[in-house]
Design a protein around this motif. Structure first.
Motif, PDB file in Angstrom:
ATOM      1  N   UNK A   2      -2.081 -10.578  10.854  1.00 28.11           N
ATOM      2  CA  UNK A   2      -2.352 -11.501   9.747  1.00 28.11           C
ATOM      3  C   UNK A   2      -2.960 -10.743   8.579  1.00 28.11           C
ATOM      4  N   UNK A   3      -2.491 -11.071   7.365  1.00 26.48           N
ATOM      5  CA  UNK A   3      -2.985 -10.425   6.141  1.00 26.48           C
ATOM      6  C   UNK A   3      -3.744 -11.456   5.308  1.00 26.48           C
ATOM      7  N   UNK A   4      -5.026 -11.205   5.095  1.00 21.85           N
ATOM      8  CA  UNK A   4      -5.876 -12.153   4.379  1.00 21.85           C
ATOM      9  C   UNK A   4      -6.492 -11.474   3.161  1.00 21.85           C
ATOM     10  N   UNK A  28       1.970 -11.595  -4.803  1.00 23.20           N
ATOM     11  CA  UNK A  28       2.338 -10.191  -5.038  1.00 23.20           C
ATOM     12  C   UNK A  28       1.931  -9.262  -3.900  1.00 23.20           C
ATOM     13  N   UNK A  29       0.914  -9.628  -3.134  1.00 17.49           N
ATOM     14  CA  UNK A  29       0.473  -8.774  -2.031  1.00 17.49           C
ATOM     15  C   UNK A  29       1.037  -9.230  -0.687  1.00 17.49           C
ATOM     16  N   UNK A  30       1.868 -10.259  -0.736  1.00 14.47           N
ATOM     17  CA  UNK A  30       2.502 -10.777   0.481  1.00 14.47           C
ATOM     18  C   UNK A  30       1.453 -11.134   1.536  1.00 14.47           C
ATOM     19  N   UNK A  31       0.429 -11.879   1.116  1.00 16.59           N
ATOM     20  CA  UNK A  31      -0.658 -12.258   2.012  1.00 16.59           C
ATOM     21  C   UNK A  31      -0.326 -13.566   2.721  1.00 16.59           C
ATOM     22  N   UNK A  32      -0.900 -13.743   3.891  1.00 12.95           N
ATOM     23  CA  UNK A  32      -0.750 -15.011   4.598  1.00 12.95           C
ATOM     24  C   UNK A  32      -1.696 -16.069   4.036  1.00 12.95           C
ATOM     25  N   UNK A  98      -7.806  -7.647   2.401  1.00  7.66           N
ATOM     26  CA  UNK A  98      -7.751  -7.052   1.058  1.00  7.66           C
ATOM     27  C   UNK A  98      -8.789  -7.740   0.183  1.00  7.66           C
ATOM     28  N   UNK A  99      -9.670  -6.941  -0.433  1.00  5.87           N
ATOM     29  CA  UNK A  99     -10.695  -7.489  -1.335  1.00  5.87           C
ATOM     30  C   UNK A  99     -10.117  -7.529  -2.744  1.00  5.87           C
ATOM     31  N   UNK A 100     -10.161  -8.705  -3.370  1.00  2.00           N
ATOM     32  CA  UNK A 100      -9.531  -8.939  -4.671  1.00  2.00           C
ATOM     33  C   UNK A 100     -10.615  -9.033  -5.743  1.00  2.00           C
ATOM     34  N   UNK A 101     -10.442  -8.306  -6.838  1.00  2.00           N
ATOM     35  CA  UNK A 101     -11.416  -8.411  -7.930  1.00  2.00           C
ATOM     36  C   UNK A 101     -10.781  -7.977  -9.243  1.00  2.00           C
ATOM     37  N   UNK A 102     -11.537  -8.115 -10.331  1.00  2.00           N
ATOM     38  CA  UNK A 102     -11.027  -7.815 -11.654  1.00  2.00           C
ATOM     39  C   UNK A 102     -11.309  -6.382 -12.075  1.00  2.00           C
ATOM     40  N   UNK A 103     -10.597  -5.936 -13.100  1.00  3.60           N
ATOM     41  CA  UNK A 103     -10.762  -4.571 -13.582  1.00  3.60           C
ATOM     42  C   UNK A 103     -12.184  -4.315 -14.070  1.00  3.60           C
ATOM     43  N   UNK A 104     -12.859  -5.360 -14.564  1.00  3.26           N
ATOM     44  CA  UNK A 104     -14.239  -5.186 -15.025  1.00  3.26           C
ATOM     45  C   UNK A 104     -15.155  -4.815 -13.850  1.00  3.26           C
ATOM     46  N   UNK A 121     -13.171  -0.135   5.069  1.00  4.03           N
ATOM     47  CA  UNK A 121     -12.801  -1.214   5.985  1.00  4.03           C
ATOM     48  C   UNK A 121     -11.713  -2.141   5.465  1.00  4.03           C
ATOM     49  N   UNK A 122     -11.538  -2.212   4.141  1.00  2.00           N
ATOM     50  CA  UNK A 122     -10.536  -3.121   3.577  1.00  2.00           C
ATOM     51  C   UNK A 122      -9.763  -2.407   2.472  1.00  2.00           C
TER      52      UNK A 122
END
Length: 200
Positions: A2-4, A28-32, A98-104, A121-122
């Motif tokens: 599983x991809x979260x 875009x990241x093909x996450x579940x 996958x940890x998602x965040x902004x360019x800032x 770890x991620x």
């Protein structure tokens, strides 16, 4: 496996750019699944205005009916100062995160507590504005190569909206039309959040 995706933040309040970023990552990241992680007490910013429960309820209103988006209450339930490394340490095993965040946030990533542990770890996914090159801190780039982790570039058109501007506009009695999901706007109006009259 599983991809979260994990999208952390204060969400004070959650707004349309947060939702759009979560949906972009999902696609875009093909996450579940993408889990939105409201912070209990973020240590790198000023005290929050809305209570933890109010922020949770606003997130639920924002993602209601949106497939693939959910809420993760682990930081709220843990309480106290919120450190991303602690959150990642407590994640269930057997899942790819996958940890998602902004360019800032990428620019100051190496100031985060135990940032090396996070990046080990991620995977990391950063929202990138069209036509703007990603500026990865050299220390992070070197570390990712050492530990075999990826930094994904997530295409994301900039949206002229921020939680601080929303709070300021609401305190001044100005419109926040097209900045908030409808359910969140109704919740804020119903509870009088962020208004100068209530001081909340």
């Amino acid at each position: 496996m599983t991809r979260i995706g994990l999208l952390g933040g204060s969400f004070d309040p959650i707004h349309l750019a947060h939702v759009a970023l979560a949906q972009s990552a999902l696609l875009h990241l093909n996450l579940d699944e993408v889990q939105l992680l409201p912070a209990a007490d973020p240590w790198q910013r000023a005290p929050l205005t809305a209570s933890p429960q109010q922020r949770v309820e606003m997130i639920r209103a924002a993602i209601d009916g949106l497939p693939g988006l959910s809420i993760n209450l682990s930081e709220i339930e843990r309480g106290g100062p919120t450190y991303t490394a602690d959150t990642i340490d407590a994640l269930p095993s057997g899942t790819s995160y996958t940890w998602i965040f902004g360019a800032d946030q990428l620019a100051n990533f190496c100031t985060w507590q135990r940032w090396q542990d996070i990046a080990r770890q991620v995977d990391l996914a950063v929202a990138v504005r069209p036509g703007v090159a990603l500026q990865t801190p050299p220390a992070l780039a070197d570390w990712l190569r050492q530990v075999g982790r990826r930094l994904h570039e997530l295409p994301f058109a900039p949206m002229p909206v921020s939680a601080s501007e929303i709070r300021q506009r609401l305190a001044a009695g100005q419109s926040v039309r097209d900045m908030l999901p409808d359910g969140v706007a109704r919740y804020i109006a119903r509870h009088g959040l962020y208004s100068a009259k209530t001081g909340r």
